[in-house]
Motif scaffolding. Sequence first.
Motif, PDB file in Angstrom:
ATOM      1  N   ALA A  21      90.938  24.706  19.660  1.00  0.00           N
ATOM      2  CA  ALA A  21      91.300  23.797  20.740  1.00  0.00           C
ATOM      3  C   ALA A  21      91.157  24.446  22.115  1.00  0.00           C
ATOM      4  CB  ALA A  21      92.739  23.318  20.546  1.00  0.00           C
ATOM      5  N   GLY A  22      90.974  25.739  22.128  1.00  0.00           N
ATOM      6  CA  GLY A  22      90.736  26.405  23.396  1.00  0.00           C
ATOM      7  C   GLY A  22      91.964  27.043  24.003  1.00  0.00           C
ATOM      8  N   ARG A  23      91.741  27.639  25.141  1.00  0.00           N
ATOM      9  CA  ARG A  23      92.770  28.410  25.827  1.00  0.00           C
ATOM     10  C   ARG A  23      93.959  27.541  26.252  1.00  0.00           C
ATOM     11  NH1 ARG A  23      94.006  33.729  26.164  1.00  0.00           N
ATOM     12  NH2 ARG A  23      95.210  34.106  28.037  1.00  0.00           N
ATOM     13  N   ARG A  24      93.704  26.326  26.664  1.00  0.00           N
ATOM     14  CA  ARG A  24      94.783  25.452  27.125  1.00  0.00           C
ATOM     15  C   ARG A  24      95.797  25.181  26.017  1.00  0.00           C
ATOM     16  NH1 ARG A  24      93.378  19.742  29.705  1.00  0.00           N
ATOM     17  NH2 ARG A  24      95.196  18.708  28.869  1.00  0.00           N
ATOM     18  N   ARG A  25      95.304  24.853  24.843  1.00  0.00           N
ATOM     19  CA  ARG A  25      96.203  24.596  23.709  1.00  0.00           C
ATOM     20  C   ARG A  25      96.936  25.877  23.316  1.00  0.00           C
ATOM     21  NH1 ARG A  25      99.888  21.770  21.718  1.00  0.00           N
ATOM     22  NH2 ARG A  25      99.999  21.742  19.469  1.00  0.00           N
ATOM     23  N   TYR A  26      96.239  26.991  23.366  1.00  0.00           N
ATOM     24  CA  TYR A  26      96.865  28.274  23.073  1.00  0.00           C
ATOM     25  C   TYR A  26      98.036  28.515  24.028  1.00  0.00           C
ATOM     26  CZ  TYR A  26      97.679  33.280  23.264  1.00  0.00           C
ATOM     27  OH  TYR A  26      98.278  34.510  23.291  1.00  0.00           O
ATOM     28  N   GLU A  27      97.843  28.274  25.300  1.00  0.00           N
ATOM     29  CA  GLU A  27      98.904  28.476  26.300  1.00  0.00           C
ATOM     30  C   GLU A  27     100.072  27.534  26.044  1.00  0.00           C
ATOM     31  OE1 GLU A  27      99.206  30.903  28.385  1.00  0.00           O
ATOM     32  OE2 GLU A  27      97.222  31.749  28.053  1.00  0.00           O
ATOM     33  N   GLN A  28      99.796  26.296  25.600  1.00  0.00           N
ATOM     34  CA  GLN A  28     100.871  25.356  25.279  1.00  0.00           C
ATOM     35  C   GLN A  28     101.711  25.873  24.108  1.00  0.00           C
ATOM     36  OE1 GLN A  28      98.663  21.804  24.484  1.00  0.00           O
ATOM     37  NE2 GLN A  28      98.734  21.074  26.608  1.00  0.00           N
ATOM     38  N   ILE A  29     101.025  26.339  23.085  1.00  0.00           N
ATOM     39  CA  ILE A  29     101.725  26.869  21.907  1.00  0.00           C
ATOM     40  C   ILE A  29     102.523  28.110  22.281  1.00  0.00           C
ATOM     41  CG2 ILE A  29     101.397  27.944  19.649  1.00  0.00           C
ATOM     42  CD1 ILE A  29      98.942  26.071  19.341  1.00  0.00           C
ATOM     43  N   LYS A  30     101.916  28.960  23.073  1.00  0.00           N
ATOM     44  CA  LYS A  30     102.595  30.182  23.500  1.00  0.00           C
ATOM     45  C   LYS A  30     103.860  29.852  24.303  1.00  0.00           C
ATOM     46  CE  LYS A  30     101.821  34.264  26.330  1.00  0.00           C
ATOM     47  NZ  LYS A  30     100.917  34.908  27.275  1.00  0.00           N
ATOM     48  N   ALA A  31     103.780  28.895  25.217  1.00  0.00           N
ATOM     49  CA  ALA A  31     104.934  28.504  26.027  1.00  0.00           C
ATOM     50  C   ALA A  31     106.035  27.916  25.143  1.00  0.00           C
ATOM     51  CB  ALA A  31     104.511  27.511  27.104  1.00  0.00           C
ATOM     52  N   ALA A  32     105.660  27.085  24.177  1.00  0.00           N
ATOM     53  CA  ALA A  32     106.648  26.488  23.278  1.00  0.00           C
ATOM     54  C   ALA A  32     107.327  27.569  22.433  1.00  0.00           C
ATOM     55  CB  ALA A  32     105.986  25.449  22.376  1.00  0.00           C
ATOM     56  N   THR A  33     106.550  28.534  21.983  1.00  0.00           N
ATOM     57  CA  THR A  33     107.094  29.634  21.190  1.00  0.00           C
ATOM     58  C   THR A  33     108.070  30.458  22.015  1.00  0.00           C
ATOM     59  OG1 THR A  33     105.042  29.730  19.917  1.00  0.00           O
ATOM     60  CG2 THR A  33     106.477  31.654  19.807  1.00  0.00           C
ATOM     61  N   GLU A  34     107.712  30.736  23.256  1.00  0.00           N
ATOM     62  CA  GLU A  34     108.613  31.500  24.130  1.00  0.00           C
ATOM     63  C   GLU A  34     109.905  30.734  24.399  1.00  0.00           C
ATOM     64  OE1 GLU A  34     106.317  32.531  27.595  1.00  0.00           O
ATOM     65  OE2 GLU A  34     105.207  34.071  26.523  1.00  0.00           O
ATOM     66  N   ARG A  35     109.809  29.418  24.597  1.00  0.00           N
ATOM     67  CA  ARG A  35     111.015  28.613  24.800  1.00  0.00           C
ATOM     68  C   ARG A  35     111.913  28.661  23.567  1.00  0.00           C
ATOM     69  NH1 ARG A  35     107.448  24.923  27.075  1.00  0.00           N
ATOM     70  NH2 ARG A  35     107.532  23.656  25.175  1.00  0.00           N
ATOM     71  N   LEU A  36     111.301  28.546  22.389  1.00  0.00           N
ATOM     72  CA  LEU A  36     112.068  28.602  21.151  1.00  0.00           C
ATOM     73  C   LEU A  36     112.733  29.968  20.995  1.00  0.00           C
ATOM     74  CD1 LEU A  36     112.912  27.382  18.417  1.00  0.00           C
ATOM     75  CD2 LEU A  36     110.802  28.343  17.479  1.00  0.00           C
ATOM     76  N   TRP A  37     111.970  31.024  21.186  1.00  0.00           N
ATOM     77  CA  TRP A  37     112.499  32.375  21.009  1.00  0.00           C
ATOM     78  C   TRP A  37     113.642  32.654  21.991  1.00  0.00           C
ATOM     79  CZ3 TRP A  37     112.911  35.886  17.529  1.00  0.00           C
ATOM     80  CH2 TRP A  37     113.331  37.175  17.870  1.00  0.00           C
ATOM     81  N   ASN A  38     113.541  32.161  23.201  1.00  0.00           N
ATOM     82  CA  ASN A  38     114.545  32.417  24.225  1.00  0.00           C
ATOM     83  C   ASN A  38     115.718  31.432  24.178  1.00  0.00           C
ATOM     84  OD1 ASN A  38     113.199  34.658  25.314  1.00  0.00           O
ATOM     85  ND2 ASN A  38     111.850  33.331  26.468  1.00  0.00           N
ATOM     86  N   ASP A  39     115.686  30.497  23.248  1.00  0.00           N
ATOM     87  CA  ASP A  39     116.786  29.547  23.093  1.00  0.00           C
ATOM     88  C   ASP A  39     118.064  30.298  22.720  1.00  0.00           C
ATOM     89  OD1 ASP A  39     118.283  27.584  20.885  1.00  0.00           O
ATOM     90  OD2 ASP A  39     117.532  26.552  22.690  1.00  0.00           O
ATOM     91  N   GLU A  40     119.172  29.865  23.287  1.00  0.00           N
ATOM     92  CA  GLU A  40     120.452  30.552  23.065  1.00  0.00           C
ATOM     93  C   GLU A  40     120.849  30.584  21.592  1.00  0.00           C
ATOM     94  OE1 GLU A  40     125.118  30.132  24.415  1.00  0.00           O
ATOM     95  OE2 GLU A  40     123.579  29.120  25.588  1.00  0.00           O
ATOM     96  N   LYS A  41     120.639  29.479  20.878  1.00  0.00           N
ATOM     97  CA  LYS A  41     120.987  29.427  19.457  1.00  0.00           C
ATOM     98  C   LYS A  41     120.160  30.413  18.647  1.00  0.00           C
ATOM     99  CE  LYS A  41     122.426  24.587  19.461  1.00  0.00           C
ATOM    100  NZ  LYS A  41     122.112  23.236  18.983  1.00  0.00           N
ATOM    101  N   VAL A  42     118.873  30.502  18.960  1.00  0.00           N
ATOM    102  CA  VAL A  42     117.995  31.427  18.247  1.00  0.00           C
ATOM    103  C   VAL A  42     118.437  32.857  18.521  1.00  0.00           C
ATOM    104  CG1 VAL A  42     115.630  32.302  18.073  1.00  0.00           C
ATOM    105  CG2 VAL A  42     116.040  29.836  18.205  1.00  0.00           C
ATOM    106  N   GLN A  43     118.709  33.177  19.763  1.00  0.00           N
ATOM    107  CA  GLN A  43     119.111  34.531  20.107  1.00  0.00           C
ATOM    108  C   GLN A  43     120.458  34.902  19.493  1.00  0.00           C
ATOM    109  OE1 GLN A  43     117.302  37.035  21.540  1.00  0.00           O
ATOM    110  NE2 GLN A  43     115.713  35.497  21.166  1.00  0.00           N
TER     111      GLN A  43
END
Length: 89
Positions: A21-43
């Motif tokens: 899907a290209g770099r744009r989709r990669y950046e979307q997935i990366k941003a979503a992953t970072e949001r999930l990882w940094n979520d208070e419940k996850v941490q």
Amino acid sequence: MQGRIVFLAGAAVGYVLGARAGRRRYEQIKAATERLWNDEKVQNRVDQVVGSVQGFVKDKAPEVQDAVLGGAKKVVSQVTKRKSDADAA
């Protein structure tokens, strides 16, 4: 639950690595992953798991140390015996 998380993480990594899907989709997935990882419940859960692992390691460290020391002594004994046998021959 843990197996499901591992599966989803593996699926996400596989998709990212295999995506066309290209770099744009990669950046979307990366941003979503970072949001999930940094979520208070996850941490909070990560902190709990790390604490449990640290406690387990602290409890088991003497047993591991004894096993390694015993194995090392056995190896040294075998090597010394073989060296003595070789020198005698």
